[in-house]
Design a protein around this motif. Structure first.
Motif, mmCIF file in Angstrom:
data_model
loop_
_atom_site.group_PDB
_atom_site.id
_atom_site.type_symbol
_atom_site.label_atom_id
_atom_site.label_comp_id
_atom_site.label_asym_id
_atom_site.label_seq_id
_atom_site.Cartn_x
_atom_site.Cartn_y
_atom_site.Cartn_z
ATOM 1 N N GLU A 114 32.406 44.705 28.176
ATOM 2 C CA GLU A 114 32.985 45.797 28.949
ATOM 3 C C GLU A 114 34.078 45.269 29.889
ATOM 4 O OE1 GLU A 114 33.668 49.705 30.515
ATOM 5 O OE2 GLU A 114 33.016 48.896 28.604
ATOM 6 N N LEU A 115 33.880 44.084 30.437
ATOM 7 C CA LEU A 115 34.932 43.462 31.260
ATOM 8 C C LEU A 115 36.206 43.275 30.448
ATOM 9 C CD1 LEU A 115 33.317 40.605 33.386
ATOM 10 C CD2 LEU A 115 34.359 42.711 34.206
ATOM 11 N N VAL A 116 36.059 42.776 29.248
ATOM 12 C CA VAL A 116 37.220 42.556 28.372
ATOM 13 C C VAL A 116 37.903 43.890 28.066
ATOM 14 C CG1 VAL A 116 37.929 41.798 26.064
ATOM 15 C CG2 VAL A 116 36.305 40.430 27.385
ATOM 16 N N ARG A 117 37.118 44.916 27.764
ATOM 17 C CA ARG A 117 37.680 46.232 27.462
ATOM 18 C C ARG A 117 38.463 46.781 28.655
ATOM 19 N NH1 ARG A 117 37.344 51.477 28.073
ATOM 20 N NH2 ARG A 117 35.702 51.416 29.634
ATOM 21 N N ARG A 118 37.866 46.712 29.841
ATOM 22 C CA ARG A 118 38.525 47.218 31.049
ATOM 23 C C ARG A 118 39.796 46.427 31.360
ATOM 24 N NH1 ARG A 118 33.506 48.241 35.267
ATOM 25 N NH2 ARG A 118 32.343 49.703 33.960
ATOM 26 N N ASP A 119 39.731 45.122 31.167
ATOM 27 C CA ASP A 119 40.900 44.285 31.446
ATOM 28 C C ASP A 119 42.078 44.689 30.558
ATOM 29 O OD1 ASP A 119 42.093 42.023 32.883
ATOM 30 O OD2 ASP A 119 42.119 41.046 30.921
ATOM 31 N N ARG A 120 41.793 45.012 29.318
ATOM 32 C CA ARG A 120 42.862 45.405 28.391
ATOM 33 C C ARG A 120 43.491 46.749 28.745
ATOM 34 N NH1 ARG A 120 39.572 43.350 23.204
ATOM 35 N NH2 ARG A 120 40.218 41.162 23.306
ATOM 36 N N LEU A 121 42.782 47.558 29.532
ATOM 37 C CA LEU A 121 43.320 48.851 29.957
ATOM 38 C C LEU A 121 44.294 48.731 31.132
ATOM 39 C CD1 LEU A 121 40.066 51.036 29.812
ATOM 40 C CD2 LEU A 121 41.970 51.011 28.173
ATOM 41 N N ARG A 122 44.286 47.589 31.788
ATOM 42 C CA ARG A 122 45.179 47.369 32.926
ATOM 43 C C ARG A 122 46.597 47.121 32.444
ATOM 44 N NH1 ARG A 122 42.412 43.666 37.434
ATOM 45 N NH2 ARG A 122 40.362 44.598 37.436
ATOM 46 N N PRO A 123 47.589 47.384 33.321
ATOM 47 C CA PRO A 123 48.960 46.990 32.960
ATOM 48 C C PRO A 123 48.998 45.488 32.674
ATOM 49 C CG PRO A 123 48.949 48.316 34.970
ATOM 50 C CD PRO A 123 47.507 48.021 34.631
ATOM 51 N N ALA A 124 49.864 45.091 31.763
ATOM 52 C CA ALA A 124 49.920 43.685 31.332
ATOM 53 C C ALA A 124 50.035 42.717 32.507
ATOM 54 C CB ALA A 124 51.072 43.480 30.357
ATOM 55 N N SER A 125 50.793 43.088 33.527
ATOM 56 C CA SER A 125 50.995 42.193 34.678
ATOM 57 C C SER A 125 49.739 42.017 35.519
ATOM 58 C CB SER A 125 52.123 42.720 35.568
ATOM 59 O OG SER A 125 51.762 43.981 36.117
ATOM 60 N N GLN A 126 48.750 42.893 35.338
ATOM 61 C CA GLN A 126 47.522 42.818 36.126
ATOM 62 C C GLN A 126 46.325 42.328 35.323
ATOM 63 O OE1 GLN A 126 46.866 46.655 37.914
ATOM 64 N NE2 GLN A 126 48.841 46.637 38.948
ATOM 65 N N GLN A 127 46.523 42.071 34.047
ATOM 66 C CA GLN A 127 45.413 41.613 33.216
ATOM 67 C C GLN A 127 45.016 40.184 33.591
ATOM 68 O OE1 GLN A 127 46.246 42.240 29.052
ATOM 69 N NE2 GLN A 127 46.480 44.443 29.339
ATOM 70 N N MET A 128 43.714 39.947 33.628
ATOM 71 C CA MET A 128 43.191 38.636 34.000
ATOM 72 C C MET A 128 42.765 37.818 32.774
ATOM 73 S SD MET A 128 43.398 38.401 37.294
ATOM 74 C CE MET A 128 42.239 37.137 37.784
ATOM 75 N N GLY A 129 42.601 38.467 31.633
ATOM 76 C CA GLY A 129 42.217 37.755 30.422
ATOM 77 C C GLY A 129 40.916 36.992 30.599
ATOM 78 N N PRO A 130 40.869 35.732 30.138
ATOM 79 C CA PRO A 130 39.638 34.935 30.210
ATOM 80 C C PRO A 130 39.125 34.711 31.637
ATOM 81 C CG PRO A 130 41.247 33.889 28.760
ATOM 82 C CD PRO A 130 41.940 35.036 29.421
ATOM 83 N N ARG A 131 39.994 34.877 32.625
ATOM 84 C CA ARG A 131 39.581 34.677 34.024
ATOM 85 C C ARG A 131 38.473 35.670 34.419
ATOM 86 N NH1 ARG A 131 38.297 31.423 37.782
ATOM 87 N NH2 ARG A 131 38.671 32.173 39.869
ATOM 88 N N SER A 132 38.498 36.880 33.868
ATOM 89 C CA SER A 132 37.452 37.869 34.168
ATOM 90 C C SER A 132 36.083 37.346 33.739
ATOM 91 C CB SER A 132 37.722 39.189 33.443
ATOM 92 O OG SER A 132 38.854 39.817 33.955
ATOM 93 N N ILE A 133 36.015 36.816 32.537
ATOM 94 C CA ILE A 133 34.744 36.290 32.022
ATOM 95 C C ILE A 133 34.326 35.057 32.814
ATOM 96 C CG2 ILE A 133 33.573 35.352 29.978
ATOM 97 C CD1 ILE A 133 34.263 38.380 29.855
ATOM 98 N N GLU A 134 35.279 34.225 33.173
ATOM 99 C CA GLU A 134 34.981 33.035 33.977
ATOM 100 C C GLU A 134 34.393 33.446 35.332
ATOM 101 O OE1 GLU A 134 34.635 29.214 35.590
ATOM 102 O OE2 GLU A 134 34.710 29.923 33.520
ATOM 103 N N LEU A 135 34.979 34.452 35.979
ATOM 104 C CA LEU A 135 34.447 34.927 37.263
ATOM 105 C C LEU A 135 33.041 35.501 37.098
ATOM 106 C CD1 LEU A 135 37.593 36.601 38.852
ATOM 107 C CD2 LEU A 135 36.293 34.691 39.803
ATOM 108 N N ALA A 136 32.811 36.234 36.020
ATOM 109 C CA ALA A 136 31.474 36.790 35.766
ATOM 110 C C ALA A 136 30.458 35.648 35.648
ATOM 111 C CB ALA A 136 31.480 37.646 34.509
ATOM 112 N N ARG A 137 30.843 34.587 34.934
ATOM 113 C CA ARG A 137 29.970 33.420 34.796
ATOM 114 C C ARG A 137 29.723 32.770 36.157
ATOM 115 N NH1 ARG A 137 30.250 28.395 35.178
ATOM 116 N NH2 ARG A 137 32.522 28.312 35.331
ATOM 117 N N GLN A 138 30.783 32.620 36.952
ATOM 118 C CA GLN A 138 30.633 32.010 38.275
ATOM 119 C C GLN A 138 29.687 32.817 39.156
ATOM 120 O OE1 GLN A 138 34.730 31.645 39.544
ATOM 121 N NE2 GLN A 138 34.829 29.503 38.906
#
Length: 175
Positions: A114-138
């Motif tokens: 769901e994090l990946v899905r939401r990230d893809r809905l953001r404007p390209a300049s605001q997408q975090m890509g793998p950083r979202s999953i990394e933060l979730a892990r942290q």
């Protein structure tokens, strides 16, 4: 009445901005602090917070000072930023000593897909890509007390009022 500082945290894409905007509008006298805006006030020599401990500390100092000023003016504060337990602990120490306000810590958690899905809905300049999953892990590895975790995987805009009411009234989030 004693003011409350709400720290809405979690990985990018968990719903911090959406939830903090809804919450601040429910509070009669309130201010919203976007940690990313405070962080991006540094122009020359800017580095992302995960690459500069010094700038991250400065960001938290500024967030604490802004929160203090708003609380002193009789406002509740909603902080929208990635906040790990040790960072919130320092914020709590400063604000509780100086203002006596209540501090609530809410860590939004979302399933990775769901994090990946939401990230893809953001404007390209605001997408975090793998950083979202990394933060979730942290966050999973940071030792956040489960009391403060709120799963927003299935929360949609039509449920925001209910979630905000839960945050406002449930003492489980009090530090």
């Amino acid at each position: 009445m004693k003011q409350t500082v709400y720290v809405i945290s979690g990985p990018a894409g968990a719903g911090k901005s959406t939830l903090s905007k809804a919450l601040v509008h429910m509070l009669p006298r309130s201010a919203r602090i976007e940690g990313d805006i405070v962080n991006h006030m540094v122009a020359g020599g800017y580095k992302p917070p995960w690459k500069s401990e010094c700038l991250l500390e400065l960001t938290w100092k500024n967030i604490a000072d802004l929160s203090h000023n708003f609380v002193q003016a009789g406002m509740d504060v909603v902080i929208d930023y990635v906040a790990f337990p040790h960072e919130v602990s320092h914020l709590k120490q400063k604000l509780k000593e100086e203002t006596g306000c209540t501090i609530k810590y809410i860590v939004l958690q979302v399933e990775d897909q769901e994090l990946v899905r939401r990230d893809r809905l953001r404007p390209a300049s605001q997408q975090m890509g793998p950083r979202s999953i990394e933060l979730a892990r942290q966050f999973r590895e940071s030792g956040v007390n489960e009391t403060f975790i709120l799963d927003t995987t299935a929360v949609h805009d039509d449920h925001l009022d209910k979630v905000c009411q839960e945050i406002r009234t449930n003492d489980r989030y009090v530090l």
